[in-house]
Design a protein around this motif. Structure first.
Motif, PDB file in Angstrom:
ATOM      1  N   ILE A 206      95.696 -28.423   2.080  1.00 31.44           N
ATOM      2  CA  ILE A 206      96.730 -28.289   3.107  1.00 31.44           C
ATOM      3  C   ILE A 206      96.541 -29.339   4.195  1.00 31.44           C
ATOM      4  O   ILE A 206      97.478 -30.039   4.590  1.00 31.44           O
ATOM      5  CB  ILE A 206      96.697 -26.867   3.721  1.00 31.44           C
ATOM      6  N   ASN A 210      99.138 -32.662   4.948  1.00 29.26           N
ATOM      7  CA  ASN A 210      99.876 -32.811   6.211  1.00 29.26           C
ATOM      8  C   ASN A 210      99.299 -33.870   7.132  1.00 29.26           C
ATOM      9  O   ASN A 210      99.804 -34.064   8.230  1.00 29.26           O
ATOM     10  CB  ASN A 210      99.920 -31.466   6.947  1.00 29.26           C
ATOM     11  N   ILE A 252     107.712 -29.786   2.147  1.00 30.39           N
ATOM     12  CA  ILE A 252     106.907 -28.707   2.718  1.00 30.39           C
ATOM     13  C   ILE A 252     106.751 -27.512   1.784  1.00 30.39           C
ATOM     14  O   ILE A 252     105.827 -26.724   1.938  1.00 30.39           O
ATOM     15  CB  ILE A 252     107.456 -28.224   4.082  1.00 30.39           C
ATOM     16  N   ILE A 255     103.240 -26.696   0.050  1.00 29.70           N
ATOM     17  CA  ILE A 255     102.156 -26.360   0.963  1.00 29.70           C
ATOM     18  C   ILE A 255     102.450 -25.049   1.683  1.00 29.70           C
ATOM     19  O   ILE A 255     101.552 -24.280   2.003  1.00 29.70           O
ATOM     20  CB  ILE A 255     101.922 -27.532   1.949  1.00 29.70           C
ATOM     21  N   LEU A 256     103.734 -24.771   1.900  1.00 28.76           N
ATOM     22  CA  LEU A 256     104.130 -23.495   2.503  1.00 28.76           C
ATOM     23  C   LEU A 256     103.667 -22.350   1.604  1.00 28.76           C
ATOM     24  O   LEU A 256     103.121 -21.347   2.057  1.00 28.76           O
ATOM     25  CB  LEU A 256     105.653 -23.477   2.645  1.00 28.76           C
ATOM     26  N   GLY A 259      99.909 -22.178   1.615  1.00 30.57           N
ATOM     27  CA  GLY A 259      99.465 -21.714   2.923  1.00 30.57           C
ATOM     28  C   GLY A 259      99.552 -20.207   3.066  1.00 30.57           C
ATOM     29  O   GLY A 259      98.665 -19.571   3.625  1.00 30.57           O
ATOM     30  N   TRP A 260     100.636 -19.638   2.538  1.00 36.00           N
ATOM     31  CA  TRP A 260     100.801 -18.198   2.662  1.00 36.00           C
ATOM     32  C   TRP A 260      99.687 -17.434   1.964  1.00 36.00           C
ATOM     33  O   TRP A 260      99.323 -16.342   2.343  1.00 36.00           O
ATOM     34  CB  TRP A 260     102.181 -17.798   2.131  1.00 36.00           C
ATOM     35  N   GLN A 263      96.011 -17.434   4.415  1.00 38.89           N
ATOM     36  CA  GLN A 263      95.983 -17.077   5.842  1.00 38.89           C
ATOM     37  C   GLN A 263      94.584 -16.821   6.379  1.00 38.89           C
ATOM     38  O   GLN A 263      94.192 -17.357   7.399  1.00 38.89           O
ATOM     39  CB  GLN A 263      96.806 -15.821   6.074  1.00 38.89           C
ATOM     40  N   LEU A 266      92.222 -19.779   6.436  1.00 40.45           N
ATOM     41  CA  LEU A 266      92.667 -20.740   7.423  1.00 40.45           C
ATOM     42  C   LEU A 266      91.966 -20.488   8.749  1.00 40.45           C
ATOM     43  O   LEU A 266      91.442 -21.397   9.380  1.00 40.45           O
ATOM     44  CB  LEU A 266      94.169 -20.575   7.602  1.00 40.45           C
TER      45      LEU A 266
ATOM     46  N   PHE B 113     102.360 -24.964   8.532  1.00 43.88           N
ATOM     47  CA  PHE B 113     102.215 -25.711   7.283  1.00 43.88           C
ATOM     48  C   PHE B 113     103.233 -26.833   7.136  1.00 43.88           C
ATOM     49  O   PHE B 113     103.274 -27.514   6.133  1.00 43.88           O
ATOM     50  CB  PHE B 113     102.327 -24.754   6.092  1.00 43.88           C
ATOM     51  N   SER B 165     104.653 -25.984  16.309  1.00 41.79           N
ATOM     52  CA  SER B 165     103.727 -26.148  15.182  1.00 41.79           C
ATOM     53  C   SER B 165     102.414 -25.407  15.396  1.00 41.79           C
ATOM     54  O   SER B 165     101.766 -25.013  14.441  1.00 41.79           O
ATOM     55  CB  SER B 165     103.388 -27.624  14.962  1.00 41.79           C
TER      56      SER B 165
END
Lengths: 276, 290
Positions: A206, A210, A252, A255-256, A259-260, A263, A266, B113, B165
């Motif tokens: 991730i 980005n 996106i 990665i979205l 990412g979910w 959590q 992260l 993200f 963000s």
């Protein structure tokens, strides 16, 4: 009475939370919608946008005009490449610091973290000149190395905090049973460490995906990942809302979704284990 | 416990990482220091000459530097205020039981993200654009003149974009911290007649202090080097209205080809970041002991 107030309270909380959640998510939702509209419709008022026809034209056009797929592959190669390279270097380091801590281990860890504090602009000039002189500008290999180095401290730290949680006695026992270092790592440590390693990989992919300083400075076209590809829309010609939306959605989305799933990791990864 | 043999092995295993990070930290930084004492322009190769502290003098006395420094502090401060207060409020809200908690949580963390170039361009065009942006459409609906955000309030607009963000980050961390709050203690306080306000001030806030500190320090590190958002929205302008230190260094060295001046600026950025880093390291260091 008490029951009723709880019910009202839950209702208020539900409405408030959903409203705020939708507001925060709205920009993302909106580009997903605009991506499926024609350019002419995408600049209309919000209500007119919603009632206009849906189309896939923008997605086709983004791919045809700017070779989206190349930049997507660059992003995949850069983020996976730098993650794997970082793992190869970090796993042995984190292993030895977690299980054979010396007097200086703590200082060493702190020092590694401190390299992360250096602002990128501090070394922009020499990095740019070195890349230019070695012919590495706009190459994937150069960027993989840079992304590996900037994320290496986080990878080591995350792995370290996960390895720390593996009971050392198990390794002692394996050693007693005559397992050598290689067998110890391969058959005892690795299976126990896989969840931690997986979380580390997820977070690092991730972050690398980005990363928008070095990717913007050191690439222009053939090695450009999606960050740079999207930045090329900052000086557009003509109508471009729908195309920008389609391109952004594709940039996106992967990665979205990743990412979910990550959590919890992260929080841990980004706070260097300070908040779990 | 560990044998001499395994100690040697451990050292061997940690050394590649140490050597690489050491080189990565020392080599480019030493070069930056070296360049910062040279008169070195990319358009005049081979004309480099030693100038002592001239580059620092020119960089620091340039009015753009003061602007950039102030903008950097405003950007960091503005985003921190929004994300800390917003984050605490959101975390408290999301910590309550309600229908669809999981989905709302996912929606709230999503902006984190989104890559910086996407979020900046989307806000710039689809929302803040004075002709076709959503804010302009809304203003026109209610009979107001559309406001050109990035022309008239460039820094505030960038603060808003960056805060969007980072709000998920603070929310997520504070929510994680809230969930480790001792519920029995809370219930005991409630039974003893402590009001919601008192419970918040005397139990919740002290519990969150450490996490808030962590959020502030980590965000500061990242916010000090905001770059992409400025590059794709305003290019630092109008004038220097939205130029921060990273952008100024970039403009000086790669747009004006002044390697010496840019390097001096880079060193100044490193010094500023180090001041913050010292505090952060102490925080995390303390945590290692427990």
């Amino acid at each position: 009475m008490a029951r009723k107030t709880t019910q009202t309270r839950t209702a208020v909380v539900t409405v408030a939370a959903w409203t705020i959640g939708l507001l925060i998510f709205f920009p993302i939702l909106w580009i997903i919608i605009l991506g499926f509209k024609s350019e002419g419709d995408a600049i209309k008022t919000p209500l007119a946008v919603l009632t206009s026809d849906w189309t896939l034209a923008s997605y086709h056009e983004v791919q045809e005009r700017s070779n989206y797929f190349l930049h997507f592959m660059n992003s995949v190669i850069l983020s996976l490449g730098s993650t794997l390279l970082a793992l190869v270097i970090a796993i042995p380091a984190a292993w030895s610091m977690a299980f054979v801590p010396g007097k200086r281990t703590k200082d060493l860890l702190m020092w590694m973290l401190s390299t992360k504090m250096m602002p990128a602009v501090g070394v922009l000039v020499p990095m740019y000149l070195m890349f230019r002189d070695f012919g590495l500008l706009d190459t994937r290999i150069g960027l993989v190395v840079v992304l590996t180095l900037i994320n290496l401290p986080i990878v080591i730290w995350m792995l370290y905090t996960y390895f720390k949680e593996i009971p050392g006695e198990i390794l002692e026992a394996a050693r007693m049973d005559g397992a050598n270092l290689r067998a110890e790592i391969l058959h005892v440590l690795t299976p126990m460490a896989v969840p931690g390693i997986a979380s580390t990989v997820l977070l690092n992919v991730i972050l690398a995906w980005n990363e928008a300083f070095w990717t913007l400075q050191l690439t222009t076209s053939s090695a450009a990942p999606l960050t740079q590809f999207i930045a090329s829309y900052s000086s557009p010609e003509g109508l471009f809302y729908a195309k920008l939306s389609a391109a952004s959605t594709m940039a996106i989305a992967p990665i979205l979704i990743l990412g979910w799933f990550s959590q919890k990791q992260l929080v841990r990864g980004l706070t260097f284990g300070a908040v779990k | 416990m560990a044998t001499e043999h395994s100690r040697t092995a451990a050292r061997l295993m940690v050394s590649p990482a140490v050597i690489l990070l050491f080189l990565w930290m020392i080599v480019p930084l030493a070069m930056t220091v070296y360049f910062s004492f040279l008169r070195y322009n990319l358009l005049m190769p081979g004309m480099e000459s030693f100038t002592g502290f001239d580059n620092y003098y020119y960089f620091l006395s340039n009015s753009a530097f003061m602007d950039a420094l102030v903008n950097t502090l405003l950007l960091v401060g503005g985003v921190l205020v929004i994300t800390i207060f917003g984050g605490v409020a959101l975390a408290l809200l999301l910590d309550q039981p309600f229908k669809g908690q999981g989905i709302v949580r996912i929606m709230v963390i999503a902006p984190f993200f989104v890559m910086p170039t996407v979020s900046a361009l989307v806000w710039k065009n689809m929302f803040m654009n004075p002709v076709n942006g959503m804010f302009a459409h809304i203003a026109k609906t209610f009979g107001f003149q559309p406001f050109d955000f990035l022309a008239h309030a460039p820094l505030a607009s960038i603060i808003l974009i960056v805060a969007w963000s980072w709000l998920p980050f603070s929310t997520l961390i504070l929510l994680t911290a809230l969930q480790s709050l001792d519920q029995e203690q809370m219930e005991a306080a409630e039974m003893d007649g402590a009001s919601w306000m008192n419970r918040f001030i005397y139990l919740t806030v002290p519990h969150l202090t450490r996490s808030i500190t962590v959020v502030i320090l980590i965000q500061t590190i990242f916010l000090l080097s905001v770059f992409a958002e400025i590059l794709v929205t305003t290019n630092g302008g109008p004038g220097t209205a939205s130029t921060n230190i990273p952008y100024l260094v970039y403009a000086q060295s790669l747009l004006n080809y002044d390697v010496g001046g840019g390097s001096a600026g880079g060193i100044i950025a490193v010094i500023l970041a180090n001041i913050v880093a010292v505090f952060l390291m102490r925080m995390i260091g303390k945590n290692l002991e427990t």
